[in-house]
Motif scaffolding. Sequence first.
Motif, mmCIF file in Angstrom:
data_model
loop_
_atom_site.group_PDB
_atom_site.id
_atom_site.type_symbol
_atom_site.label_atom_id
_atom_site.label_comp_id
_atom_site.label_asym_id
_atom_site.label_seq_id
_atom_site.Cartn_x
_atom_site.Cartn_y
_atom_site.Cartn_z
ATOM 1 N N ILE A 42 11.014 1.775 -0.481
ATOM 2 C CA ILE A 42 10.152 1.063 0.675
ATOM 3 C C ILE A 42 9.928 -0.339 0.323
ATOM 4 N N LEU A 43 9.607 -0.486 -1.115
ATOM 5 C CA LEU A 43 9.289 -1.844 -1.651
ATOM 6 C C LEU A 43 10.210 -2.702 -1.414
ATOM 7 N N HIS A 98 0.705 -1.280 0.075
ATOM 8 C CA HIS A 98 -0.171 0.023 -0.077
ATOM 9 C C HIS A 98 0.794 1.338 0.034
ATOM 10 N N THR A 99 1.957 1.172 0.819
ATOM 11 C CA THR A 99 2.693 2.601 0.880
ATOM 12 C C THR A 99 3.541 2.753 -0.362
ATOM 13 N N SER A 100 4.072 1.587 -0.901
ATOM 14 C CA SER A 100 4.979 1.886 -2.095
ATOM 15 C C SER A 100 3.953 2.311 -3.225
ATOM 16 N N ILE A 101 2.915 1.533 -3.460
ATOM 17 C CA ILE A 101 1.775 1.900 -4.494
ATOM 18 C C ILE A 101 1.394 3.360 -4.556
ATOM 19 N N ARG A 129 8.215 10.399 -6.352
ATOM 20 C CA ARG A 129 8.694 9.730 -5.271
ATOM 21 C C ARG A 129 8.658 8.438 -5.855
ATOM 22 N N THR A 130 9.361 8.138 -6.963
ATOM 23 C CA THR A 130 9.624 6.794 -7.536
ATOM 24 C C THR A 130 10.674 6.292 -6.513
#
Length: 174
Positions: free
Chosen positions: A133-134, A114-117, A126-127
């Motif tokens: 994060i992913l 969820h956070t990375s998406i 913020r790629t």
Amino acid sequence: MKRLQTFCCCASTRTGSIITACLGIILAIATIIMIWVLDRHNVSYRTFIFAEDFDKKLADMDIPRIILTINLCFTVLICGLLIIAILKRRSWLMLPWVVLGIVLAIGLLISILHTSITYYLDEQDRTILATFILIGGLIYLCIYLYLWAIVFSHYLDVRDEEERGRYRKAPYKR
């Protein structure tokens, strides 16, 4: 699932379980300290259920910090219970940690995705942060699942030992 026999190829699952419980306690206490010491505006809490102004009111009243602190106190309690269970060799005392551990792993996976998406779809670029994060989250999840498997293997060993009974064990297991 095949049981693990050693922790990091050099220690028993009992030692690995104790290390896992101690790590859980240390990380929970460190997180509680960071929640209350760091400036509250560096972390944003969103409920995704209520409006943004209500989320802001909750954050201003420190409600998210209090809820996280209570959850982390229960983590310390369950990890302490795990240490007692390992020392006393009681499988039923290990069960809360085992069950909660797999539920937390599922929650961690959902949180990472969820956070990375969310960061990938954000208007700001913020790629790099989303990728960090992913990848970092998945590495953390793998380590967490390994530690859970260590504790689960020790839980199965202790449970099998309890079922056999104290005097029916093989001589090399005493």
